[in-house]
Design an enzyme around this catalytic site. Sequence first.
Site, PDB file in Angstrom:
ATOM      1  N   HIS A 170       0.820  -1.224   0.000  1.00  0.00           N
ATOM      2  CA  HIS A 170       0.000   0.000   0.000  1.00  0.00           C
ATOM      3  C   HIS A 170       0.843   1.259   0.000  1.00  0.00           C
ATOM      4  CE1 HIS A 170      -3.447  -2.596   1.829  1.00  0.00           C
ATOM      5  NE2 HIS A 170      -3.288  -2.783   0.534  1.00  0.00           N
ATOM      6  N   SER A 207      -6.729  -7.214  10.433  1.00  0.00           N
ATOM      7  CA  SER A 207      -8.125  -7.647  10.588  1.00  0.00           C
ATOM      8  C   SER A 207      -8.596  -8.396   9.353  1.00  0.00           C
ATOM      9  CB  SER A 207      -9.022  -6.424  10.829  1.00  0.00           C
ATOM     10  OG  SER A 207      -8.844  -5.516   9.750  1.00  0.00           O
TER      11      SER A 207
HETATM   12  C1  BV8 Z   1      -8.510  -1.968  -5.162  1.00  0.00           C
HETATM   13  C2  BV8 Z   1      -2.942   3.000   2.523  1.00  0.00           C
HETATM   14  C3  BV8 Z   1      -9.235  -2.006  -7.405  1.00  0.00           C
HETATM   15  C4  BV8 Z   1      -3.613   4.311   2.755  1.00  0.00           C
HETATM   16  C5  BV8 Z   1      -4.747   1.344   2.654  1.00  0.00           C
HETATM   17  C6  BV8 Z   1     -16.142  -0.720  -2.778  1.00  0.00           C
HETATM   18  C7  BV8 Z   1     -15.673   0.407  -3.448  1.00  0.00           C
HETATM   19  C8  BV8 Z   1     -14.309   0.552  -3.777  1.00  0.00           C
HETATM   20  C9  BV8 Z   1     -13.410  -0.465  -3.440  1.00  0.00           C
HETATM   21  C10 BV8 Z   1     -13.900  -1.562  -2.766  1.00  0.00           C
HETATM   22  C11 BV8 Z   1     -15.235  -1.716  -2.438  1.00  0.00           C
HETATM   23  N1  BV8 Z   1     -15.378  -2.897  -1.787  1.00  0.00           N
HETATM   24  C12 BV8 Z   1     -14.187  -3.501  -1.696  1.00  0.00           C
HETATM   25  C13 BV8 Z   1     -13.286  -2.710  -2.291  1.00  0.00           C
HETATM   26  C14 BV8 Z   1     -11.886  -2.990  -2.431  1.00  0.00           C
HETATM   27  C15 BV8 Z   1     -11.160  -2.182  -1.351  1.00  0.00           C
HETATM   28  C16 BV8 Z   1     -11.415  -2.823  -0.008  1.00  0.00           C
HETATM   29  O1  BV8 Z   1     -10.874  -3.864   0.284  1.00  0.00           O
HETATM   30  N2  BV8 Z   1     -12.275  -2.180   0.808  1.00  0.00           N
HETATM   31  C17 BV8 Z   1     -12.552  -2.728   2.131  1.00  0.00           C
HETATM   32  C18 BV8 Z   1     -12.842  -1.584   3.099  1.00  0.00           C
HETATM   33  C19 BV8 Z   1     -13.710  -3.688   2.019  1.00  0.00           C
HETATM   34  N3  BV8 Z   1      -9.763  -2.283  -1.704  1.00  0.00           N
HETATM   35  C20 BV8 Z   1      -9.226  -1.323  -2.450  1.00  0.00           C
HETATM   36  O2  BV8 Z   1      -9.806  -0.314  -2.805  1.00  0.00           O
HETATM   37  C21 BV8 Z   1      -7.808  -1.591  -2.905  1.00  0.00           C
HETATM   38  N4  BV8 Z   1      -7.723  -1.330  -4.299  1.00  0.00           N
HETATM   39  O3  BV8 Z   1      -9.269  -2.846  -4.872  1.00  0.00           O
HETATM   40  O4  BV8 Z   1      -8.360  -1.474  -6.421  1.00  0.00           O
HETATM   41  C22 BV8 Z   1      -8.644  -1.576  -8.661  1.00  0.00           C
HETATM   42  C23 BV8 Z   1      -8.011  -2.516  -9.475  1.00  0.00           C
HETATM   43  C24 BV8 Z   1      -7.486  -2.100 -10.667  1.00  0.00           C
HETATM   44  C25 BV8 Z   1      -7.540  -0.742 -11.042  1.00  0.00           C
HETATM   45  C26 BV8 Z   1      -8.149   0.190 -10.201  1.00  0.00           C
HETATM   46  C27 BV8 Z   1      -8.707  -0.224  -9.002  1.00  0.00           C
HETATM   47  C28 BV8 Z   1      -6.847  -0.656  -2.195  1.00  0.00           C
HETATM   48  C29 BV8 Z   1      -6.788  -1.021  -0.741  1.00  0.00           C
HETATM   49  C30 BV8 Z   1      -5.645  -0.248  -0.075  1.00  0.00           C
HETATM   50  C31 BV8 Z   1      -6.220   0.901   0.732  1.00  0.00           C
HETATM   51  N5  BV8 Z   1      -5.101   1.582   1.420  1.00  0.00           N
HETATM   52  N6  BV8 Z   1      -3.679   1.941   3.236  1.00  0.00           N
HETATM   53  C32 BV8 Z   1      -3.418   4.782   4.173  1.00  0.00           C
HETATM   54  O5  BV8 Z   1      -2.793   4.074   4.983  1.00  0.00           O
HETATM   55  O6  BV8 Z   1      -3.895   5.888   4.469  1.00  0.00           O
HETATM   56  S1  BV8 Z   1      -5.603   0.203   3.532  1.00  0.00           S
HETATM   57  C33 BV8 Z   1      -5.247   0.419   5.169  1.00  0.00           C
HETATM   58  O7  BV8 Z   1      -6.299  -0.179   5.875  1.00  0.00           O
HETATM   59  C34 BV8 Z   1      -4.032  -0.338   5.610  1.00  0.00           C
HETATM   60  O8  BV8 Z   1      -2.994  -0.286   4.668  1.00  0.00           O
HETATM   61  C35 BV8 Z   1      -4.536  -1.718   5.834  1.00  0.00           C
HETATM   62  O9  BV8 Z   1      -4.515  -2.467   4.665  1.00  0.00           O
HETATM   63  C36 BV8 Z   1      -5.970  -1.459   6.174  1.00  0.00           C
HETATM   64  C37 BV8 Z   1      -6.164  -1.623   7.665  1.00  0.00           C
HETATM   65  O10 BV8 Z   1      -6.129  -2.942   7.867  1.00  0.00           O
HETATM   66  P1  BV8 Z   1      -5.208  -3.559   9.001  1.00  0.00           P
HETATM   67  O11 BV8 Z   1      -3.791  -3.313   8.689  1.00  0.00           O
HETATM   68  O12 BV8 Z   1      -5.677  -4.948   9.141  1.00  0.00           O
HETATM   69  O13 BV8 Z   1      -5.511  -2.729  10.311  1.00  0.00           O
HETATM   70  P2  BV8 Z   1      -6.794  -2.872  11.201  1.00  0.00           P
HETATM   71  O14 BV8 Z   1      -6.801  -1.704  12.127  1.00  0.00           O
HETATM   72  O15 BV8 Z   1      -7.985  -3.124  10.325  1.00  0.00           O
HETATM   73  O16 BV8 Z   1      -6.558  -4.215  12.050  1.00  0.00           O
HETATM   74  C38 BV8 Z   1      -5.498  -4.287  12.972  1.00  0.00           C
HETATM   75  C39 BV8 Z   1      -5.575  -5.672  13.577  1.00  0.00           C
HETATM   76  O17 BV8 Z   1      -4.469  -5.806  14.456  1.00  0.00           O
HETATM   77  C40 BV8 Z   1      -6.815  -5.894  14.395  1.00  0.00           C
HETATM   78  O18 BV8 Z   1      -7.367  -7.158  14.074  1.00  0.00           O
HETATM   79  C41 BV8 Z   1      -6.321  -5.877  15.844  1.00  0.00           C
HETATM   80  O19 BV8 Z   1      -7.006  -6.809  16.664  1.00  0.00           O
HETATM   81  C42 BV8 Z   1      -4.907  -6.316  15.691  1.00  0.00           C
HETATM   82  N7  BV8 Z   1      -3.981  -5.773  16.688  1.00  0.00           N
HETATM   83  C43 BV8 Z   1      -4.024  -4.568  17.295  1.00  0.00           C
HETATM   84  N8  BV8 Z   1      -2.941  -4.455  18.113  1.00  0.00           N
HETATM   85  C44 BV8 Z   1      -2.223  -5.587  17.980  1.00  0.00           C
HETATM   86  C45 BV8 Z   1      -2.875  -6.434  17.079  1.00  0.00           C
HETATM   87  N9  BV8 Z   1      -2.404  -7.651  16.744  1.00  0.00           N
HETATM   88  C46 BV8 Z   1      -1.248  -8.040  17.328  1.00  0.00           C
HETATM   89  N10 BV8 Z   1      -0.561  -7.277  18.197  1.00  0.00           N
HETATM   90  C47 BV8 Z   1      -1.008  -6.059  18.551  1.00  0.00           C
HETATM   91  N11 BV8 Z   1      -0.307  -5.316  19.422  1.00  0.00           N
END
Ligand code: BV8
Length: 244
Positions: A119, A189
């Site tokens: 990302h 997550s």
């Molecule tokens: C794509 C950079 C297609 C930016 C990030 C509807 C409309 C449009 C798109 C979509 C849609 N539905 C689905 C999509 C696809 C979409 C998507 O997946 N949406 C989700 C919300 C459903 N994906 C995209 O849009 C991707 N691109 O599909 O493009 C395409 C193809 C060709 C041509 C054109 C287009 C792009 C996705 C990337 C987005 N950018 N980041 C920024 O950072 O500002 S995503 C960002 O959020 C992060 O990078 C990361 O990926 C995500 C967060 O997730 P996690 O890292 O898992 O963090 P989270 O807080 O969720 O979880 C943390 C976990 O850790 C928890 O479970 C917690 O319990 C645990 N934890 C906490 N502390 C600890 C721990 N574990 C261990 N130890 C600890 N101490």
Amino acid sequence: MTFPADLLTLLLRTSKLAALTGAGVSQESGLRTFRDAQSGLWAQYRPEDLASPEAFARDPKLVWDWYAWRREAVKAVRPNPGHYALVEIEKRVPHFTLITQNVDGLHRMAGSRNVLELHGNIQRVRCSECYAFAETWGDDGESVPRCEICGGLLRPDVVWFGEALPREQLEAAVEAARTCDVFFSIGTSGVVQPAASLAYAARNRGAVVVEVNLEPTPLTPKADFFLQGKSGEILPALVKAVWG
Ligand code: BV8
Ligand code: ZN
């Protein structure tokens, strides 16, 4: 902390390992995860509402300021024992690929070498028009800095929702997932695609899936091992248990 004996034996024998990390790995460095509510003046916004081309088009200054605030937050923190344990694993396992969703650069700062940043990286700033990178930029606090070459608005070099992931990184990540013996999913997550599909790609090719996470996720029922807790505690203990 004790681990299943079969996991320890497996890891000692593994020659191909892939790991996907998420914001949870950086949480113990002091960075908020995406699940954590945002703080202060950003508390009213959800990341999905700011991390998109539409948000930037609608209000470039708001999005620029959010990333400027996050860049400062990243500059103020350091890798934690979880990052360093992954550096150790890279030294011990013949073929290790670290795939990260994180944009904070902490894996490379800790010393990981083979890192795929799916990302992008928040420390890098580029032009939203001509893609030229900007090392420095004037930020008068009033308007979004512009590209010196074409005058386009500068933006963080991260992948926003709705944007394609960098092709080489994604292809290398899929290849690593498909060919590894063991796939780790750590501190994520498992919601955001296509990163979240890598664990299933590995599993479908017969890899053993190990999840290290504070809480269960949609992947947990499909994982062969679920090590629940903090990655900054579990990973160093696992490295010690396997490799001494
Ligand atoms: C794509 C950079 C297609 C930016 C990030 C509807 C409309 C449009 C798109 C979509 C849609 N539905 C689905 C999509 C696809 C979409 C998507 O997946 N949406 C989700 C919300 C459903 N994906 C995209 O849009 C991707 N691109 O599909 O493009 C395409 C193809 C060709 C041509 C054109 C287009 C792009 C996705 C990337 C987005 N950018 N980041 C920024 O950072 O500002 S995503 C960002 O959020 C992060 O990078 C990361 O990926 C995500 C967060 O997730 P996690 O890292 O898992 O963090 P989270 O807080 O969720 O979880 C943390 C976990 O850790 C928890 O479970 C917690 O319990 C645990 N934890 C906490 N502390 C600890 C721990 N574990 C261990 N130890 C600890 N101490
Ligand atoms: Zn430009």
